[in-house]
Motif scaffolding. Structure first.
Motif, PDB file in Angstrom:
ATOM      1  N   GLU A 141       0.910  -1.168   0.060  1.00 30.71           N
ATOM      2  CA  GLU A 141      -0.213   0.027  -0.068  1.00 30.71           C
ATOM      3  C   GLU A 141       0.865   1.157   0.196  1.00 30.71           C
ATOM      4  OE1 GLU A 141      -3.311   2.151   2.980  1.00 30.71           O
ATOM      5  OE2 GLU A 141      -2.277   0.203   3.468  1.00 30.71           O
ATOM      6  N   LEU A 143       1.153   4.974   0.969  1.00 28.31           N
ATOM      7  CA  LEU A 143       0.612   6.514   1.443  1.00 28.31           C
ATOM      8  C   LEU A 143       1.733   7.477   1.507  1.00 28.31           C
ATOM      9  CD1 LEU A 143      -0.210   4.709   5.138  1.00 28.31           C
ATOM     10  CD2 LEU A 143      -1.735   5.088   3.077  1.00 28.31           C
ATOM     11  N   GLN A 147      -0.418  10.968   5.391  1.00 27.49           N
ATOM     12  CA  GLN A 147      -1.322   9.851   6.023  1.00 27.49           C
ATOM     13  C   GLN A 147      -0.290   9.122   6.827  1.00 27.49           C
ATOM     14  OE1 GLN A 147      -1.762   8.450   1.645  1.00 27.49           O
ATOM     15  NE2 GLN A 147      -3.980   8.438   2.081  1.00 27.49           N
ATOM     16  N   ARG A 151      -1.579   8.354  10.781  1.00 29.81           N
ATOM     17  CA  ARG A 151      -1.542   7.075  11.419  1.00 29.81           C
ATOM     18  C   ARG A 151      -0.677   7.129  12.646  1.00 29.81           C
ATOM     19  NH1 ARG A 151      -1.283   2.179   7.271  1.00 29.81           N
ATOM     20  NH2 ARG A 151      -3.240   2.380   5.949  1.00 29.81           N
ATOM     21  N   HIS A 188      -8.127  14.999   6.354  1.00 28.50           N
ATOM     22  CA  HIS A 188      -8.256  13.637   6.108  1.00 28.50           C
ATOM     23  C   HIS A 188      -9.400  12.947   7.185  1.00 28.50           C
ATOM     24  CE1 HIS A 188      -4.937  12.636   3.649  1.00 28.50           C
ATOM     25  NE2 HIS A 188      -4.279  13.790   4.309  1.00 28.50           N
TER      26      HIS A 188
END
Length: 261
Positions: A141, A143, A147, A151, A188
């Protein structure tokens, strides 16, 4: 083994001259090395190179090794890369923090190069044992930096609800500043950092009301409200019930489920 296939070790340390003997030993045993002298550079190299293992200092300017470790553990490309802290940060609290953040090992400077080599080999063997080369790897993935910071901030907040520092300190712990962190949360999540914290505390409070017999005061303390009164007010505004009413209703529902399977 051809040099291009040799394991790559990324060393992130603002005083690389202290590790000259270690670097010489690692190269002599067939490892490739990449050196970064500060944390931001190390983060970018880790994402780009995806090393086999990272040696990470703690006390560095601008961003320390603990903050960098938080980001590396949230970035999909590096979250499984073993990180060995190699540092003069020797207090028990520092060693425990490094391990709790996901470091696989913690070695104090001045180090014995042969010992570090032995530890590197152990951790690489564990990785190779658990992830055979024949296994098909899933796509990683992707990011962006914001992002990853989001997290890391969410994990930091969720793990410290009862004793959160101020916004500026939260931002520093995830490698940014308060204005940027606020902007990331709004973009976000559509809410401020403080709104997220409030929601997280109420969610944790709900779970504790359902899953424990703790008093309202103890739950309020545990999730970071200043008093049971503040917790009750926020809970009622959010759910339309006081914590006691919520617990009574939930208990009644569970009794009905058990009575009528």
């Amino acid at each position: 083994m051809p040099l291009a296939d040799a394991p790559l070790i990324l060393i992130i340390d603002d005083t690389p001259e202290e590790l000259r003997a270690l670097c010489t030993l690692l190269r002599a045993h067939g490892f490739r090395l990449s050196l970064a002298s500060e944390a931001h550079q190390g983060y970018q190299r880790a994402l780009a190179l995806q090393p086999a293992l990272i040696l990470l200092d703690v006390h560095m300017p601008q961003m320390n090794g603990f903050t960098l470790c938080r980001l590396l553990r949230e970035a999909p490309a590096t979250q499984r890369v073993p990180i060995i802290f190699l540092t003069s940060a020797s207090s028990v609290d520092e060693r425990l923090e490094g391990l709790s953040l996901g470091g696989v090992d913690y070695v104090l400077k001045p180090c014995v190069p042969e010992e570090v080599l032995a530890r590197i080999r152990i951790h690489l063997q564990l990785i190779w044992r658990d992830s055979p080369a024949s296994a098909v790897s899933a796509p990683v993935e992707r990011l962006d930096t914001d992002q990853v910071i989001l997290r890391a901030a969410i994990r930091f907040i969720d793990q410290r609800l009862g004793e959160l520092p101020g916004l500026g300190e939260i931002a520093r712990e995830v490698g940014t500043h308060d204005k940027r962190l606020s902007s990331i949360f709004r973009e976000h999540l559509g809410m401020t950092v403080f709104a997220y914290i409030r929601e997280a505390r109420l969610r944790r409070g709900q779970a504790l009301l359902l899953d424990s017999d703790m008093s309202i005061q103890d739950i309020a303390d545990l999730v970071g409200f200043r008093s049971a009164c503040n917790f009750t007010t926020a809970f009622r505004e959010r759910l339309g019930l006081t914590p006691s009413q919520f617990r009574q209703q939930a208990g009644g529902s569970q009794s009905l489920v058990h009575a009528h399977p």
